[in-house]
Write a protein that holds these residues in place. Structure first.
Motif, short mmCIF file in Angstrom:
data_model
loop_
_atom_site.label_atom_id
_atom_site.label_comp_id
_atom_site.label_asym_id
_atom_site.label_seq_id
_atom_site.Cartn_x
_atom_site.Cartn_y
_atom_site.Cartn_z
N PRO A 95 62.76 42.64 -61.62
CA PRO A 95 63.10 41.97 -60.36
C PRO A 95 62.39 42.63 -59.19
O PRO A 95 62.26 43.85 -59.14
CB PRO A 95 64.63 42.15 -60.26
CG PRO A 95 65.09 42.38 -61.66
CD PRO A 95 63.97 43.12 -62.34
N PHE A 96 61.94 41.82 -58.22
CA PHE A 96 61.24 42.38 -57.08
C PHE A 96 61.48 41.54 -55.84
O PHE A 96 61.95 40.40 -55.91
CB PHE A 96 59.74 42.55 -57.37
CG PHE A 96 58.95 41.27 -57.45
CD1 PHE A 96 58.19 40.84 -56.36
CD2 PHE A 96 58.92 40.51 -58.61
CE1 PHE A 96 57.44 39.67 -56.44
CE2 PHE A 96 58.17 39.34 -58.69
CZ PHE A 96 57.43 38.92 -57.60
N ALA A 97 61.16 42.13 -54.70
CA ALA A 97 61.28 41.46 -53.42
C ALA A 97 60.23 42.01 -52.48
O ALA A 97 59.91 43.21 -52.52
CB ALA A 97 62.67 41.66 -52.83
N CYS A 98 59.67 41.15 -51.62
CA CYS A 98 58.60 41.54 -50.71
C CYS A 98 58.91 41.09 -49.29
O CYS A 98 59.39 39.97 -49.08
CB CYS A 98 57.28 40.89 -51.13
SG CYS A 98 56.74 41.22 -52.82
N ILE A 99 58.62 41.97 -48.34
CA ILE A 99 58.76 41.64 -46.93
C ILE A 99 57.41 41.78 -46.24
O ILE A 99 56.49 42.39 -46.78
CB ILE A 99 59.83 42.52 -46.24
CG1 ILE A 99 59.50 44.01 -46.40
CG2 ILE A 99 61.21 42.20 -46.76
CD1 ILE A 99 60.49 44.93 -45.71
N ALA A 100 57.31 41.22 -45.04
CA ALA A 100 56.04 41.19 -44.32
C ALA A 100 55.81 42.46 -43.52
O ALA A 100 56.75 43.08 -43.02
CB ALA A 100 55.99 39.98 -43.39
N GLY A 101 54.54 42.82 -43.40
CA GLY A 101 54.09 43.81 -42.42
C GLY A 101 53.22 43.14 -41.39
O GLY A 101 52.96 41.93 -41.46
N ASN A 102 52.73 43.90 -40.44
CA ASN A 102 51.93 43.31 -39.37
C ASN A 102 50.67 42.63 -39.89
O ASN A 102 50.26 41.59 -39.39
CB ASN A 102 51.58 44.35 -38.31
CG ASN A 102 50.98 45.62 -38.87
OD1 ASN A 102 51.69 46.39 -39.55
ND2 ASN A 102 49.71 45.87 -38.62
N HIS A 103 50.07 43.19 -40.95
CA HIS A 103 48.86 42.57 -41.48
C HIS A 103 49.13 41.29 -42.25
O HIS A 103 48.20 40.52 -42.50
CB HIS A 103 48.11 43.57 -42.37
CG HIS A 103 47.35 44.60 -41.60
ND1 HIS A 103 46.08 44.40 -41.13
CD2 HIS A 103 47.70 45.84 -41.21
CE1 HIS A 103 45.66 45.47 -40.48
NE2 HIS A 103 46.63 46.36 -40.51
N ASP A 104 50.37 41.04 -42.60
CA ASP A 104 50.73 39.79 -43.27
C ASP A 104 50.90 38.64 -42.29
O ASP A 104 51.00 37.48 -42.72
CB ASP A 104 52.03 39.98 -44.07
CG ASP A 104 51.88 41.00 -45.18
OD1 ASP A 104 51.02 40.80 -46.05
OD2 ASP A 104 52.61 42.01 -45.16
#
Length: 281
Positions: A95-104
């Motif tokens: 299981p995984f989850a991703c959030i945004a950074g400024n470069h996204d």
């Protein structure tokens, strides 16, 4: 195969082992086999080191229950790069989850120029990147925020974000971890601290009402540091690619620091153990 995004995590012993990876900065999906002579910001080098970090971490003698990716997945906003990253993560079966950074949410032109001379172009975030997302485990709650602002290097924890955090923490008294991209405590490095998350003073004031908030993790700073405030342990984590030199007021790469990642063991007692590993040479 676990569905995305992760929402519920259980383990046989109640402990949840979290692998945090951050700041991959991929500009291509074309990996290379030899990176010895490449500049640390090489496109292929970042792809190769991301693959190598993920492979090394998952080969360790530790069960991985969850992968958290805390922003700057890409260096240029292209759907094909996200497709590649998500495919690689899906293929782990974890299981995984991703959030945004400024470069996204920002394309940065003239990347070899000083920050003040670069052109920042706002971009929409990939729809798979999460905002105000909750992951529950048997003994913990993990609260994921999007701190990125399109067209900006700095981030923000908005008043609406803080209201959401307060609502989650009021509704559930499990020990809590907050994950976001931008750092929430000063790194004592003038150039990177100019890009700290805005509104963090208000956030800290309101979070003081919740003693079950135990941990905050972030990326963005490309370095390992540990801080403590109001009973909360605050971790920043190395990039899977290039690193920034700590305690420098002017921008500088740390060419002696290898790509890295962080493990967090969230115990069924509410305690946390955490450490950083570096890519084997």
């Amino acid at each position: 195969m676990p569905s995305y995004p992760a929402r519920e995590i259980s383990s046989p012993d109640g402990q949840v082992n979290v692998l945090q990876i951050t700041d991959m900065h991929l500009s291509t999906v074309q990996a290379v086999q030899e990176t010895t002579d490449q500049h640390p910001t090489s496109e292929c080098c970042c792809t190769y080191s991301f693959e190598a970090v993920l492979a090394q971490a998952l080969s360790e003698d530790i069960r991985c229950d969850l992968i958290l990716v805390t922003g700057d997945l890409v260096n240029v906003v292209k759907p094909a790069i996200y497709d590649y990253i998500f495919r690689l993560l899906h293929d782990t079966g974890i299981p995984f989850a991703c959030i945004a950074g400024n470069h996204d949410v920002t394309d940065e032109l003239d990347g070899k120029q000083p920050y003040s001379q670069r052109q920042l172009i706002p971009q929409p975030a990939d729809e798979r990147l999460l905002s105000r997302h909750v992951i529950h485990t048997d003994y913990w709650q993990l609260l994921l925020l999007n701190s990125a602002i399109p067209g900006k290097v700095a981030g923000e924890v908005t008043d609406t974000d803080i209201d959401w955090l307060c609502a989650q923490l009021s509704a559930c008294d499990k020990p809590a971890l907050i994950a976001l991209h931008h750092h929430v405590m000063l790194m004592h490095s003038e150039w990177i601290d100019a890009h700290i998350a805005d509104n963090v003073s208000t956030c800290w004031q309101r979070m003081a009402a919740f003693p079950h908030l135990r941990v905050i993790i972030s990326g963005h700073t490309h370095q390992e540091q540990v801080r403590y405030q109001n009973g909360v342990t605050v971790y920043t984590t190395p990039s899977t690619c290039y690193q920034f030199k700590p305690y420098e007021d002017d921008f500088a790469y740390d060419t002696s620091a290898l790509p890295g990642y962080r493990w967090l063991q969230l115990a069924n007692t509410g305690q946390v153990a955490s450490w950083v590993k570096r890519l084997d040479t």
